[in-house]
Design a protein around this motif. Structure first.
Motif, PDB file in Angstrom:
ATOM      1  N   ILE A   8       0.821  -1.110  -0.118  1.00  0.00           N
ATOM      2  CA  ILE A   8       0.077  -0.125  -0.048  1.00  0.00           C
ATOM      3  C   ILE A   8       0.853   1.317   0.033  1.00  0.00           C
ATOM      4  CG2 ILE A   8      -1.691   1.475   1.487  1.00  0.00           C
ATOM      5  CD1 ILE A   8      -2.927  -1.396   2.262  1.00  0.00           C
ATOM      6  N   THR A  11       2.546   1.822  -3.487  1.00  0.00           N
ATOM      7  CA  THR A  11       1.338   2.299  -4.286  1.00  0.00           C
ATOM      8  C   THR A  11       1.072   3.744  -4.056  1.00  0.00           C
ATOM      9  OG1 THR A  11       0.453   0.125  -4.498  1.00  0.00           O
ATOM     10  CG2 THR A  11      -1.088   2.020  -5.112  1.00  0.00           C
ATOM     11  N   ASP A  73      -3.827   9.507   0.155  1.00  0.00           N
ATOM     12  CA  ASP A  73      -4.498   8.834  -0.864  1.00  0.00           C
ATOM     13  C   ASP A  73      -5.918   9.539  -1.161  1.00  0.00           C
ATOM     14  OD1 ASP A  73      -5.425   6.738  -2.802  1.00  0.00           O
ATOM     15  OD2 ASP A  73      -7.073   5.926  -1.322  1.00  0.00           O
ATOM     16  N   LEU A  83      -7.162   4.351   1.175  1.00  0.00           N
ATOM     17  CA  LEU A  83      -6.231   3.691   1.568  1.00  0.00           C
ATOM     18  C   LEU A  83      -5.237   4.255   2.612  1.00  0.00           C
ATOM     19  CD1 LEU A  83      -4.765   2.422  -1.995  1.00  0.00           C
ATOM     20  CD2 LEU A  83      -6.305   1.350  -0.552  1.00  0.00           C
ATOM     21  N   ASP A 155       0.822  -1.368  -6.784  1.00  0.00           N
ATOM     22  CA  ASP A 155      -0.309  -1.965  -7.576  1.00  0.00           C
ATOM     23  C   ASP A 155      -0.433  -1.348  -8.911  1.00  0.00           C
ATOM     24  OD1 ASP A 155      -2.793  -2.904  -8.301  1.00  0.00           O
ATOM     25  OD2 ASP A 155      -3.590  -2.961  -6.472  1.00  0.00           O
ATOM     26  N   HIS A 158      -3.870   0.469  -9.581  1.00  0.00           N
ATOM     27  CA  HIS A 158      -4.350   1.641  -8.946  1.00  0.00           C
ATOM     28  C   HIS A 158      -4.177   2.817  -9.818  1.00  0.00           C
ATOM     29  CE1 HIS A 158      -3.365   5.286  -5.727  1.00  0.00           C
ATOM     30  NE2 HIS A 158      -4.619   4.560  -5.351  1.00  0.00           N
ATOM     31  N   GLU A 161      -7.713   2.677 -11.602  1.00  0.00           N
ATOM     32  CA  GLU A 161      -8.680   2.432 -10.954  1.00  0.00           C
ATOM     33  C   GLU A 161     -10.052   3.148 -10.744  1.00  0.00           C
ATOM     34  OE1 GLU A 161      -9.846   1.206  -6.131  1.00  0.00           O
ATOM     35  OE2 GLU A 161      -8.173   2.822  -6.646  1.00  0.00           O
ATOM     36  N   ARG A 199     -13.790  -0.146  -4.467  1.00  0.00           N
ATOM     37  CA  ARG A 199     -12.503  -0.177  -5.029  1.00  0.00           C
ATOM     38  C   ARG A 199     -12.197  -1.422  -5.495  1.00  0.00           C
ATOM     39  NH1 ARG A 199      -8.925   4.054  -2.252  1.00  0.00           N
ATOM     40  NH2 ARG A 199      -7.908   3.851  -3.984  1.00  0.00           N
ATOM     41  N   ASP A 201      -8.002  -3.434  -6.474  1.00  0.00           N
ATOM     42  CA  ASP A 201      -6.825  -3.629  -6.534  1.00  0.00           C
ATOM     43  C   ASP A 201      -6.673  -5.023  -6.973  1.00  0.00           C
ATOM     44  OD1 ASP A 201      -6.814  -5.675  -4.548  1.00  0.00           O
ATOM     45  OD2 ASP A 201      -7.581  -4.069  -3.054  1.00  0.00           O
TER      46      ASP A 201
END
Length: 249
Positions: A8, A11, A73, A83, A155, A158, A161, A199, A201
C-alpha cells in the motif's frame, strides 16, 4: 489475499498522487513532484527557482538533507474508502552527471514530463533511499519495515482504478450487479439497494453493501493477483478498459 502495508505504501508513493515534502528545521511543507524508482527510492523533480530547492540545500560541509515525503490517498469515487496516508523518510541529495541522467529515465518511466528536458537548467533531481516508513489508516499509525517496502511493488491497477470503477458503474451496471449477487450469495432484491464495487486492486474487489455511504463492506478476491489491468477483462463481466488508461509504472 489483500495488499500488505508495504504494498500500500509503495502504491501511494509511486508518483500518481500529489505529495508534500517536510524538511527538518526548515519552513514548509512544500508541494513536490515525485516518483519512486524500481528500488523504491524517491526521486524529486524540483524547480531551481523555488523555496523547496532552497530548503534542500545542505548546511555547510553537508551533502544531504533529512526529508519526509507525505502522500495522502485520494479515493477514486464517492463513497470509496481511502487507503490512508504514507510517510517515507530519508536523506535527499542532488544528483549530477550520469546519476541524474539515469534517474531521469526512471522518472520518465512513471511521469514522462517534458520538464526533464530542462534538467540541469530549470530543474534539479534529488533522490533519497527510504530509511523509515509509516502508514496511517483510520487514525492508526503502523511502522513498515524498509526492507519489505523496497521489495514490494506498486499496485498496477491503482493508476486506472477510477476509470475502471466508472466503466463498471456506467457500461455494465446490470451485469456487474448480477455478478456480485452471485459471488456474495445474495438472492432476490436487497432493500438498501444493489451491491456496489467501491475499490479495485490487484487482489480483488471491495464491495459496499447498503445505501451510499454505508460502512458495511466485503472483499471478493481474484483467483490470483493481477499483473496487468488488461487481465481484468477476463475476470469481470463486460469490462472494457480503454487503451489510454494503461498505467505507467
Amino acid at each position: 489475499m489483500r495488499p500488505s502495508p508495504a504494498e500500500i505504501v509503495r502504491t501511494l508513493v509511486a508518483g500518481r498522487l500529489p505529495g508534500l515534502v517536510h524538511l527538518a528545521h526548515r519552513p514548509g511543507p512544500h508541494h513536490a513532484r515525485h516518483v519512486t524508482d524500481p528500488d523504491g527510492r524517491v526521486l524529486l523533480l524540483v524547480p531551481v527557482a523555488s523555496h523547496l530547492a532552497a530548503a534542500l540545500q545542505p548546511v555547510a560541509g553537508g551533502t544531504d538533507v533529512a526529508v519526509v515525503l507525505d502522500v495522502l490517498d485520494l479515493p477514486p469515487a464517492a463513497g470509496a474508502p481511502a487507503l490512508g496516508r504514507a510517510w517515507v523518510s530519508g536523506w535527499a541529495a542532488q544528483l549530477h552527471g550520469d546519476e541524474a541522467r539515469h534517474a531521469a529515465v526512471d522518472f520518465a518511466a512513471v511521469d514522462p514530463t517534458g520538464d526533464l528536458l530542462d534538467l540541469g537548467t530549470r530543474f534539479r533531481l534529488y533522490r533519497f533511499e527510504v530509511v523509515e516508513v509509516r502508514w496511517e489508516r483510520a487514525g492508526v499509525v503502523q511502522r513498515v519495515d524498509p526492507g519489505a517496502y523496497a521489495e514490494a511493488e506498486p499496485d498496477p491497477v491503482h493508476p486506472v482504478e477510477a476509470r475502471l470503477l466508472a466503466d463498471l458503474a456506467e457500461g455494465c451496471g446490470t451485469q456487474m450487479t448480477d455478478y456480485l449477487r452471485r459471488q456474495l450469495g445474495l438472492t432476490g432484491q436487497t432493500p438498501d439497494g444493489p451491491p456496489r464495487v467501491v475499490r479495485i486492486d490487484r487482489y480483488g474487489l471491495v464491495v459496499a453493501l447498503g445505501r451510499s455511504g454505508a460502512r458495511r463492506r466485503v472483499r471478493l478476491a481474484f483467483p490470483c493477483p493481477v499483473v496487468d489491468p488488461d487481465e481484468l477483462t477476463g475476470l469481470l463481466p463486460s469490462l472494457r478498459r480503454p487503451a489510454e488508461a494503461r498505467p505507467r509504472y
